[in-house]
Design a protein around this motif. Structure first.
Motif, PDB file in Angstrom:
ATOM      1  N   PRO A  15      -4.574  -1.439  -6.046  1.00 29.70           N
ATOM      2  CA  PRO A  15      -4.792  -2.078  -4.737  1.00 29.70           C
ATOM      3  C   PRO A  15      -3.493  -2.435  -4.032  1.00 29.70           C
ATOM      4  O   PRO A  15      -3.412  -2.360  -2.794  1.00 29.70           O
ATOM      5  CB  PRO A  15      -5.624  -3.326  -5.068  1.00 29.70           C
ATOM      6  CG  PRO A  15      -5.516  -3.508  -6.539  1.00 29.70           C
ATOM      7  CD  PRO A  15      -5.259  -2.168  -7.127  1.00 29.70           C
ATOM      8  N   ALA A  16      -2.449  -2.804  -4.783  1.00 31.46           N
ATOM      9  CA  ALA A  16      -1.159  -3.099  -4.154  1.00 31.46           C
ATOM     10  C   ALA A  16      -0.595  -1.853  -3.485  1.00 31.46           C
ATOM     11  O   ALA A  16      -0.074  -1.913  -2.360  1.00 31.46           O
ATOM     12  CB  ALA A  16      -0.176  -3.634  -5.193  1.00 31.46           C
ATOM     13  N   TRP A  73      -6.655  -7.000   0.738  1.00 33.87           N
ATOM     14  CA  TRP A  73      -5.596  -7.237  -0.240  1.00 33.87           C
ATOM     15  C   TRP A  73      -5.400  -8.737  -0.451  1.00 33.87           C
ATOM     16  O   TRP A  73      -5.251  -9.203  -1.588  1.00 33.87           O
ATOM     17  CB  TRP A  73      -4.313  -6.587   0.222  1.00 33.87           C
ATOM     18  CG  TRP A  73      -3.085  -7.047  -0.524  1.00 33.87           C
ATOM     19  CD1 TRP A  73      -2.024  -7.733  -0.024  1.00 33.87           C
ATOM     20  CD2 TRP A  73      -2.801  -6.845  -1.911  1.00 33.87           C
ATOM     21  NE1 TRP A  73      -1.095  -7.987  -1.005  1.00 33.87           N
ATOM     22  CE2 TRP A  73      -1.548  -7.455  -2.174  1.00 33.87           C
ATOM     23  CE3 TRP A  73      -3.477  -6.223  -2.959  1.00 33.87           C
ATOM     24  CZ2 TRP A  73      -0.952  -7.455  -3.440  1.00 33.87           C
ATOM     25  CZ3 TRP A  73      -2.885  -6.220  -4.221  1.00 33.87           C
ATOM     26  CH2 TRP A  73      -1.653  -6.828  -4.452  1.00 33.87           C
ATOM     27  N   PHE A 126      -2.555  -1.039  -0.332  1.00 37.82           N
ATOM     28  CA  PHE A 126      -2.156  -1.942   0.750  1.00 37.82           C
ATOM     29  C   PHE A 126      -0.817  -1.497   1.344  1.00 37.82           C
ATOM     30  O   PHE A 126      -0.656  -1.406   2.565  1.00 37.82           O
ATOM     31  CB  PHE A 126      -2.076  -3.369   0.221  1.00 37.82           C
ATOM     32  CG  PHE A 126      -1.267  -4.293   1.080  1.00 37.82           C
ATOM     33  CD1 PHE A 126      -1.703  -4.649   2.350  1.00 37.82           C
ATOM     34  CD2 PHE A 126      -0.047  -4.797   0.629  1.00 37.82           C
ATOM     35  CE1 PHE A 126      -0.944  -5.497   3.152  1.00 37.82           C
ATOM     36  CE2 PHE A 126       0.711  -5.639   1.419  1.00 37.82           C
ATOM     37  CZ  PHE A 126       0.258  -5.992   2.687  1.00 37.82           C
TER      38      PHE A 126
END
Length: 315
Positions: A223-224, A237, A227
């Motif tokens: 997910p980082a 996020w 984002f």
């Protein structure tokens, strides 16, 4: 999975779903949920069977199954229906209760907070809940395998950016040396497809193939990276990161800038994602789509700013 093994796996899952019946009594067909070299998953009624990759280490799999059935992980990991693995033509097979996956057609209902909370709880698992001989988390190994697949795919104009971004990562992120932290229990391949609602209605983590000790930042890396590449909206996020922190997750500081803790792993997942995108486009003889191009563009930026010089992918 070869055509002659898939029917055998389907027969196995029907037998497990109906252990006392001479024939199927639920009136449902057996469906194929996944069929890849690293694992094939079939479902019949409320039972799921997974044939793991042929090169799966049986000792490592046994240790991971022991974690999944440990009472200390109740409410975090979906437990298997039995603690051991069966054999099917040289491939280990495990059986699981069927859960309801995340609805891909309803992104507004994505359980980011639930995923983050489960992840934090997993990372805070005490060592007393871990079996001896737990293997390393396989995140870096999967990233290295994706890069190898890119190199084997043949020439592509975007490949050089990915390989340059990969080359500036520290050796542990490229799976060349052990991870600096191997004491934290990590999932190893966290994304929303790894969550299901169990019979109780609660979300649980599934897929233990990459579970093991490692750097907890790896579980936040996908997910980082999304984002940072513009593929995950900032509010989603923020929901994920805030929930992880509130649950006491150890991968990032409780407040302040999380990126110094996430930069290396997010870069590794970006390179992995880009490598697989190129390999699949070459194999399918198709152009890269917009999302794939954005990940490769991020690799180009990463290569120009090594981790020790940059504050993150978004700079």
């Amino acid at each position: 999975m070869t055509a002659d093994v898939l029917p055998a796996l389907s027969a196995r899952v029907r037998a497990v779903a109906h252990p006392a019946a001479e024939a199927c009594v639920c009136g449902t067909d057996t469906s194929v949920l996944a069929d890849r070299p690293d694992g094939t998953v079939v479902r019949h009624g409320g039972t799921v069977a997974k044939a793991h990759a042929a090169d799966t280490d049986p000792t490592d799999l046994a240790a991971r199954l022991a974690v999944a059935v440990h009472p200390g992980l109740a409410g975090i990991l979906l437990p298997p229906l039995s603690p051991g693995a069966a054999d099917l033509d040289g491939r280990p097979v495990t059986y699981w209760p069927c859960g309801t996956p995340v609805d891909r057609d309803d992104p507004d209902a994505a359980p980011w907070e639930e995923a983050a909370t489960l992840l934090a709880r997993l990372h805070r698992t005490p060592h007393s809940a871990l079996p001896p001989g737990l293997p390393p988390m396989r995140g870096p190994a999967k990233a290295a395998r994706a890069i190898a697949r890119l190199r084997a795919a043949g020439p592509h104009p975007a490949a050089s950016a990915v390989l340059r971004a990969w080359a500036v990562l520290p050796a542990w992120a490229r799976d060349e040396v052990p991870m600096p932290d191997t004491r934290t229990l990590c999932h190893g391949d966290l994304h929303l497809g790894q969550l299901v609602r169990a019979g109780s209605g609660d979300w649980l983590l599934i897929d233990i193939d990459d579970l093991g000790g490692g750097d907890p930042a790896w579980d936040l890396a996908r997910p980082a990276a999304w984002f940072a590449c513009g593929l995950l909206p900032p509010d989603e996020w923020a929901r994920f990161l805030t929930a992880y922190r509130r649950a006491g997750g150890p991968a990032v500081p409780a407040d302040g800038d999380p990126w110094p803790a996430l930069d290396v792993t997010a870069r590794a997942l970006t390179a992995q994602t880009a490598a697989l995108a190129i390999a699949k486009s070459v194999a399918g003889e198709r152009p890269l789509d917009e999302a794939e191009t954005s990940v490769i563009d991020a690799c180009d930026r990463m290569a120009a700013h090594p981790p020790e010089l940059a504050g993150g992918l978004a700079t």
